[in-house]
Write a protein that holds these residues in place. Structure first.
Motif, mmCIF file in Angstrom:
data_model
loop_
_atom_site.group_PDB
_atom_site.id
_atom_site.type_symbol
_atom_site.label_atom_id
_atom_site.label_comp_id
_atom_site.label_asym_id
_atom_site.label_seq_id
_atom_site.Cartn_x
_atom_site.Cartn_y
_atom_site.Cartn_z
ATOM 1 N N TRP A 31 -82.887 -61.992 -35.345
ATOM 2 C CA TRP A 31 -82.282 -63.323 -35.426
ATOM 3 C C TRP A 31 -82.600 -63.990 -36.760
ATOM 4 O O TRP A 31 -81.742 -64.640 -37.342
ATOM 5 C CB TRP A 31 -82.690 -64.209 -34.238
ATOM 6 C CG TRP A 31 -84.129 -64.655 -34.231
ATOM 7 C CD1 TRP A 31 -85.153 -64.076 -33.549
ATOM 8 C CD2 TRP A 31 -84.692 -65.763 -34.939
ATOM 9 N NE1 TRP A 31 -86.321 -64.749 -33.783
ATOM 10 C CE2 TRP A 31 -86.061 -65.795 -34.637
ATOM 11 C CE3 TRP A 31 -84.174 -66.728 -35.799
ATOM 12 C CZ2 TRP A 31 -86.929 -66.761 -35.160
ATOM 13 C CZ3 TRP A 31 -85.030 -67.685 -36.324
ATOM 14 C CH2 TRP A 31 -86.392 -67.701 -36.002
ATOM 15 N N LEU A 35 -79.761 -64.979 -39.525
ATOM 16 C CA LEU A 35 -79.585 -66.391 -39.889
ATOM 17 C C LEU A 35 -79.861 -66.616 -41.368
ATOM 18 O O LEU A 35 -79.147 -67.386 -42.027
ATOM 19 C CB LEU A 35 -80.475 -67.296 -39.033
ATOM 20 C CG LEU A 35 -79.985 -67.560 -37.612
ATOM 21 C CD1 LEU A 35 -80.982 -68.431 -36.855
ATOM 22 C CD2 LEU A 35 -78.607 -68.205 -37.610
ATOM 23 N N VAL A 48 -75.182 -70.585 -33.213
ATOM 24 C CA VAL A 48 -75.596 -69.394 -32.474
ATOM 25 C C VAL A 48 -74.808 -69.417 -31.178
ATOM 26 O O VAL A 48 -74.821 -70.418 -30.452
ATOM 27 C CB VAL A 48 -77.110 -69.383 -32.169
ATOM 28 C CG1 VAL A 48 -77.448 -68.300 -31.157
ATOM 29 C CG2 VAL A 48 -77.910 -69.177 -33.446
ATOM 30 N N ASP A 53 -78.960 -70.484 -24.026
ATOM 31 C CA ASP A 53 -79.596 -70.961 -25.246
ATOM 32 C C ASP A 53 -80.866 -70.150 -25.523
ATOM 33 O O ASP A 53 -81.819 -70.198 -24.743
ATOM 34 C CB ASP A 53 -79.933 -72.445 -25.096
ATOM 35 C CG ASP A 53 -80.302 -73.101 -26.416
ATOM 36 O OD1 ASP A 53 -80.416 -72.404 -27.447
ATOM 37 O OD2 ASP A 53 -80.488 -74.324 -26.413
ATOM 38 N N ARG A 57 -83.826 -69.834 -31.101
ATOM 39 C CA ARG A 57 -82.862 -70.582 -31.917
ATOM 40 C C ARG A 57 -83.555 -71.744 -32.616
ATOM 41 O O ARG A 57 -84.148 -72.597 -31.973
ATOM 42 C CB ARG A 57 -81.721 -71.103 -31.051
ATOM 43 C CG ARG A 57 -80.679 -71.902 -31.839
ATOM 44 C CD ARG A 57 -79.620 -72.480 -30.928
ATOM 45 N NE ARG A 57 -80.146 -73.330 -29.890
ATOM 46 C CZ ARG A 57 -80.452 -74.624 -30.032
ATOM 47 N NH1 ARG A 57 -80.283 -75.227 -31.191
ATOM 48 N NH2 ARG A 57 -80.930 -75.313 -29.012
ATOM 49 N N VAL A 61 -79.923 -75.351 -35.794
ATOM 50 C CA VAL A 61 -78.754 -74.494 -35.594
ATOM 51 C C VAL A 61 -78.187 -74.779 -34.203
ATOM 52 O O VAL A 61 -78.830 -74.467 -33.196
ATOM 53 C CB VAL A 61 -79.119 -72.993 -35.735
ATOM 54 C CG1 VAL A 61 -77.901 -72.121 -35.468
ATOM 55 C CG2 VAL A 61 -79.682 -72.714 -37.122
ATOM 56 N N PHE A 63 -76.331 -74.611 -30.683
ATOM 57 C CA PHE A 63 -76.034 -73.557 -29.711
ATOM 58 C C PHE A 63 -74.641 -73.777 -29.141
ATOM 59 O O PHE A 63 -74.264 -74.904 -28.796
ATOM 60 C CB PHE A 63 -77.069 -73.589 -28.580
ATOM 61 C CG PHE A 63 -76.699 -72.751 -27.397
ATOM 62 C CD1 PHE A 63 -76.592 -71.375 -27.507
ATOM 63 C CD2 PHE A 63 -76.456 -73.340 -26.168
ATOM 64 C CE1 PHE A 63 -76.246 -70.595 -26.413
ATOM 65 C CE2 PHE A 63 -76.119 -72.576 -25.062
ATOM 66 C CZ PHE A 63 -76.019 -71.205 -25.181
#
Length: 187
Positions: A31, A35, A48, A53, A57, A61, A63
């Motif tokens: 991830w 990113l 994302v 969720d 994350r 950013v 969701f």
């Protein structure tokens, strides 16, 4: 060109046996690698998309939940496109750690007004590292409503309607599309 970006992380990781997003590749989780790559494109925004969720994350950013019931990346793309403020969406799968910002930028440079770009290797499109114009949202919704979940089929329709164009990946660039789905892929 103004762009938004989405990291597609909605897969179930059945073959891997655990969440691919948190797997380490060269000492960093997928991830974070993906990113960071998308941030280098300097998009207006990054999303994302996943079934739920993700705990990993970052707070900055947003969701976007996959359109239920989740039908793979098609659900993520369909849910994200109406959220974007840009004209085009850069889509990137969580499990493609060999992709580069330079390659994605080159795809962005080849997109036109209301037309995205999808790379091609042999006779297969690579829709999980591609550029989608915002105007394709209704096409994705229609595919979901018809229970046509194949991105390959959708890409063919978008090509026929001139909403996407193909870009043949060079032999050298084919390695960028290698995805890691199973533990043995790390060998």
């Amino acid at each position: 060109m103004n762009i938004s970006a989405v990291l597609l992380a909605g897969g179930e990781s059945r073959r891997m046996g655990r969440d691919k997003a948190t797997l380490l590749f060269h000492g960093r989780p997928f991830w974070q690698i993906q990113l960071d790559l998308l941030r280098k494109l300097q998009p207006e925004e990054i999303f994302v998309s996943a079934r739920t969720d993700p705990v990993w994350r970052p707070a900055d950013v947003p969701f976007v939940p996959d359109e239920p019931p989740s039908r793979g990346p098609l659900s993520g793309l369909s849910a994200t496109l109406p959220q974007i403020h840009a004209d085009h969406l850069v889509a990137l799968a969580i499990d493609m750690p060999f992709m580069t910002p330079e390659y994605l930028r080159s795809l962005c440079d080849q997109a036109g007004p209301s037309q995205g770009v999808v790379p091609m290797i042999g006779d297969r499109a690579e829709p999980l590292a591609a550029i989608y114009p915002k105007c394709t949202h209704l096409d994705l919704v229609a595919a979901l409503s018809r229970e046509e979940f194949s991105l390959q089929s959708l890409v063919k329709k978008l090509l026929l309607s001139d909403k996407l164009r193909l870009v043949k990946a060079s032999k050298e660039d084919e390695r960028l599309f290698r995805n890691l789905n199973e533990p043995r892929d790390f060998i």
